[in-house]
Design a protein around this motif. Sequence first.
Motif, PDB file in Angstrom:
ATOM      1  N   LEU A   1       0.877  -0.969  -0.438  1.00 26.62           N
ATOM      2  CA  LEU A   1       0.131  -0.114   0.156  1.00 26.62           C
ATOM      3  C   LEU A   1       1.014   1.093   0.485  1.00 26.62           C
ATOM      4  CD1 LEU A   1      -2.696  -1.633   2.734  1.00 26.62           C
ATOM      5  CD2 LEU A   1      -2.624  -1.127   0.276  1.00 26.62           C
ATOM      6  N   MET A   2       0.715   2.355  -1.043  1.00 30.61           N
ATOM      7  CA  MET A   2       1.503   3.760  -0.911  1.00 30.61           C
ATOM      8  C   MET A   2       0.294   4.254  -0.586  1.00 30.61           C
ATOM      9  SD  MET A   2       3.467   5.408  -3.902  1.00 30.61           S
ATOM     10  CE  MET A   2       1.762   5.734  -4.610  1.00 30.61           C
ATOM     11  N   CYS A   3       0.687   5.231   0.781  1.00 33.15           N
ATOM     12  CA  CYS A   3      -0.152   6.004   1.879  1.00 33.15           C
ATOM     13  C   CYS A   3       0.098   7.556   1.218  1.00 33.15           C
ATOM     14  CB  CYS A   3      -0.217   5.282   2.850  1.00 33.15           C
ATOM     15  SG  CYS A   3      -1.136   3.916   3.239  1.00 33.15           S
ATOM     16  N   VAL A   4      -0.371   8.312   0.993  1.00 35.13           N
ATOM     17  CA  VAL A   4      -0.090   9.367   0.990  1.00 35.13           C
ATOM     18  C   VAL A   4      -0.392  10.809   2.154  1.00 35.13           C
ATOM     19  CG1 VAL A   4      -1.756  10.650  -0.200  1.00 35.13           C
ATOM     20  CG2 VAL A   4       0.140  11.795  -0.753  1.00 35.13           C
ATOM     21  N   THR A   5       0.510  11.339   2.283  1.00 37.86           N
ATOM     22  CA  THR A   5       0.622  12.541   3.079  1.00 37.86           C
ATOM     23  C   THR A   5      -0.678  12.939   3.448  1.00 37.86           C
ATOM     24  OG1 THR A   5       1.599  14.235   2.156  1.00 37.86           O
ATOM     25  CG2 THR A   5       2.858  13.192   3.911  1.00 37.86           C
ATOM     26  N   PRO A   6      -1.624  13.387   3.903  1.00 38.66           N
ATOM     27  CA  PRO A   6      -2.375  13.984   4.142  1.00 38.66           C
ATOM     28  C   PRO A   6      -2.543  15.294   3.226  1.00 38.66           C
ATOM     29  CG  PRO A   6      -2.488  12.409   5.916  1.00 38.66           C
ATOM     30  CD  PRO A   6      -1.305  12.520   5.959  1.00 38.66           C
ATOM     31  N   TYR A   7      -3.753  15.436   2.499  1.00 33.69           N
ATOM     32  CA  TYR A   7      -3.117  16.760   1.718  1.00 33.69           C
ATOM     33  C   TYR A   7      -3.892  17.924   2.341  1.00 33.69           C
ATOM     34  CZ  TYR A   7      -6.496  13.979  -0.573  1.00 33.69           C
ATOM     35  OH  TYR A   7      -8.623  13.042  -0.617  1.00 33.69           O
ATOM     36  N   TYR A   8      -4.379  19.074   1.985  1.00 36.69           N
ATOM     37  CA  TYR A   8      -5.147  19.831   2.060  1.00 36.69           C
ATOM     38  C   TYR A   8      -5.176  21.121   3.429  1.00 36.69           C
ATOM     39  CZ  TYR A   8      -9.443  23.457   2.132  1.00 36.69           C
ATOM     40  OH  TYR A   8     -10.022  24.708   2.560  1.00 36.69           O
TER      41      TYR A   8
ATOM     42  N   GLY B   1       4.671  19.569  -2.523  1.00 35.26           N
ATOM     43  CA  GLY B   1       4.255  20.275  -4.244  1.00 35.26           C
ATOM     44  C   GLY B   1       2.565  19.951  -4.359  1.00 35.26           C
ATOM     45  N   ARG B   2       2.040  18.765  -4.114  1.00 38.36           N
ATOM     46  CA  ARG B   2       0.617  18.647  -4.288  1.00 38.36           C
ATOM     47  C   ARG B   2      -0.111  18.640  -3.095  1.00 38.36           C
ATOM     48  NH1 ARG B   2      -1.149  16.182  -8.530  1.00 38.36           N
ATOM     49  NH2 ARG B   2       0.095  16.243 -10.925  1.00 38.36           N
ATOM     50  N   THR B   3       0.641  18.282  -2.048  1.00 44.09           N
ATOM     51  CA  THR B   3      -0.020  17.990  -0.658  1.00 44.09           C
ATOM     52  C   THR B   3       0.041  19.309  -0.257  1.00 44.09           C
ATOM     53  OG1 THR B   3       1.235  17.013   0.977  1.00 44.09           O
ATOM     54  CG2 THR B   3      -0.024  15.640  -0.811  1.00 44.09           C
ATOM     55  N   ALA B   4       0.606  19.678   0.169  1.00 44.37           N
ATOM     56  CA  ALA B   4       1.304  21.292   0.997  1.00 44.37           C
ATOM     57  C   ALA B   4       1.687  20.536   2.482  1.00 44.37           C
ATOM     58  CB  ALA B   4       0.122  22.005   0.762  1.00 44.37           C
ATOM     59  N   THR B   5       1.851  19.674   2.706  1.00 43.24           N
ATOM     60  CA  THR B   5       2.670  18.949   3.773  1.00 43.24           C
ATOM     61  C   THR B   5       3.594  18.355   3.167  1.00 43.24           C
ATOM     62  OG1 THR B   5       0.154  18.930   4.541  1.00 43.24           O
ATOM     63  CG2 THR B   5       1.972  17.092   5.218  1.00 43.24           C
ATOM     64  N   ASP B   6       4.365  18.820   3.806  1.00 40.98           N
ATOM     65  CA  ASP B   6       6.247  18.354   3.697  1.00 40.98           C
ATOM     66  C   ASP B   6       6.561  16.747   4.774  1.00 40.98           C
ATOM     67  OD1 ASP B   6       8.547  17.513   3.207  1.00 40.98           O
ATOM     68  OD2 ASP B   6       9.484  19.275   2.994  1.00 40.98           O
ATOM     69  N   LEU B   7       6.402  15.488   4.571  1.00 41.71           N
ATOM     70  CA  LEU B   7       6.899  14.671   5.797  1.00 41.71           C
ATOM     71  C   LEU B   7       8.231  14.810   6.027  1.00 41.71           C
ATOM     72  CD1 LEU B   7       5.965  12.210   7.469  1.00 41.71           C
ATOM     73  CD2 LEU B   7       6.777  10.494   5.475  1.00 41.71           C
ATOM     74  N   SER B   8       8.873  15.387   7.242  1.00 43.89           N
ATOM     75  CA  SER B   8       9.960  14.947   7.391  1.00 43.89           C
ATOM     76  C   SER B   8      11.200  14.253   7.669  1.00 43.89           C
ATOM     77  CB  SER B   8      10.628  16.002   8.970  1.00 43.89           C
ATOM     78  OG  SER B   8      10.007  14.766  10.276  1.00 43.89           O
ATOM     79  N   ASP B   9      12.276  14.119   7.141  1.00 39.86           N
ATOM     80  CA  ASP B   9      13.269  12.741   7.352  1.00 39.86           C
ATOM     81  C   ASP B   9      13.125  12.798   8.551  1.00 39.86           C
ATOM     82  OD1 ASP B   9      13.804  13.834   4.552  1.00 39.86           O
ATOM     83  OD2 ASP B   9      15.220  14.514   4.998  1.00 39.86           O
ATOM     84  N   THR B  10      13.097  13.254  10.520  1.00 40.29           N
ATOM     85  CA  THR B  10      13.449  12.543  11.368  1.00 40.29           C
ATOM     86  C   THR B  10      12.009  12.201  10.959  1.00 40.29           C
ATOM     87  OG1 THR B  10      14.205  15.102  12.137  1.00 40.29           O
ATOM     88  CG2 THR B  10      12.816  13.290  13.668  1.00 40.29           C
ATOM     89  N   THR B  11      11.033  12.458  10.810  1.00 39.76           N
ATOM     90  CA  THR B  11       8.963  11.839  10.641  1.00 39.76           C
ATOM     91  C   THR B  11       8.812  11.031  10.415  1.00 39.76           C
ATOM     92  OG1 THR B  11       8.056  13.589  11.426  1.00 39.76           O
ATOM     93  CG2 THR B  11       7.028  11.690  11.151  1.00 39.76           C
ATOM     94  N   THR B  12      10.010  10.346   9.118  1.00 39.03           N
ATOM     95  CA  THR B  12      10.018   9.233   8.528  1.00 39.03           C
ATOM     96  C   THR B  12      11.159   8.201   8.979  1.00 39.03           C
ATOM     97  OG1 THR B  12       9.791   9.978   6.328  1.00 39.03           O
ATOM     98  CG2 THR B  12      10.837   8.255   6.063  1.00 39.03           C
ATOM     99  N   LEU B  13      11.872   8.319   9.959  1.00 33.07           N
ATOM    100  CA  LEU B  13      12.493   7.263   9.841  1.00 33.07           C
ATOM    101  C   LEU B  13      12.802   6.814  11.349  1.00 33.07           C
ATOM    102  CD1 LEU B  13      16.267   9.325   9.371  1.00 33.07           C
ATOM    103  CD2 LEU B  13      15.339   7.264   8.850  1.00 33.07           C
TER     104      LEU B  13
END
Length: 291
Positions: free
Chosen positions: A101-108, A138-150
Motif C-alpha cells: 500500500l502506498m499512502c500519501v500524506t494527508p493533503y489540504y 508540491g501537491r499536498t502542501a505537507t512535507d513529511l520530515s526526514d525525522t518523522t520518516t525515520l
Amino acid sequence: MLKGCITALVTPMDRNGQVDYDSLTKLVEFQIENKVDGLVVMGTTGESTALTSEEKLAVIKHVININQGRIKIIIGVSAVSTQSGLDCFKLLEGISGIDYLMCVTPYYVKPTQEGLYLHFATLAKATKLPIILYNVPGRTATDLSDTTTLRLATEFSNIVGLKDATGNIKRCGYLVRNRPAGFSLLSGDDGTLLQFLLTGGDGVISVASNNCPAEMVELCKYGLAGNFKEAQQVNQKLEPLYDTLFCEANPIPVKWALFYQQIIGSPQLRLPLTELTPQNQLKVKAALEAV
C-alpha cells in the motif's frame, strides 16, 4: 526490499470518460513485457481522486487479474483524514494480489509532524500489508520530515519504504545514511532519478516509464549497479521527456503521449483535468521522437 523501476500507472478512459479496460490490459502487458519491477495502481497518475470507490476496486481487480503475480502491485491510498484512510483499507480487505500500500500524506489540512506520525502509525497498525510512505509536498502542501520518516520506519516493521517526490538529493543522502535495514527509498521525480540512484536510492516510481519503460528499467539497472557512464547515457536520452511530461498537470501529458504511441485508445481525462493543448501536444510529440 523493493527496488528498480515501478510505473505510476495511468487509468485509460474512453471518449465518454469511462474506464477503458481493453486499453488498461494493453498498458499493463506493455509494462510487464518491458520488465518493469512493479505497478502503482490508483496513484495520482491514475486519477484516483476522480474515480468512485466502485471504479477504483474494479480497476485494481482488473490489473491484478492481468498481472497474475508476475510483478509487484502497489495500491495508492489517497486520504485527507486518517479515518478515510482506514475506510480505504477496509475496501481493500480480501483482495489477493496486493503486495504493498502506498499512502500519501494527508493533503489540504496541513497536519503537524506529530499529526503525520500518528496518522501513519494508526494506518500501520490497521493492516498487515507493507506500507510505502509517499511524500509529495508540491501537491499536498505537507512535507513529511526526514525525522518523522525515520521514526516511522524504525518503530513499525510494516512501514517499509518511502516514495520521495521532493527532488531533494541532499535529503536522499541523509535518509540513505540513517535508514533501518530493508527500508526502500524510491524517487518520485524522474528528472533527478540518476542523482538519486547514485546517492544510494533504490529505484523510482515513475511517470515517464508509462511511455518508455524499457529505457527507465535500463537507467535503474545501470544506476543501481554504479555504472555511471552507461546510466548517464540513458538519462541523457530520456531528459527531453522528463520536463515535457509535466508541461501541464500530471497525468494530462502522459495520457496524451500514450495515445500518440497508440498504447491507449484515447487521451481522455475527467474534469477538472482537460486534454493536452495543441501547442503542448507538439512539445510532447517532439520529446517522444527525441527519445
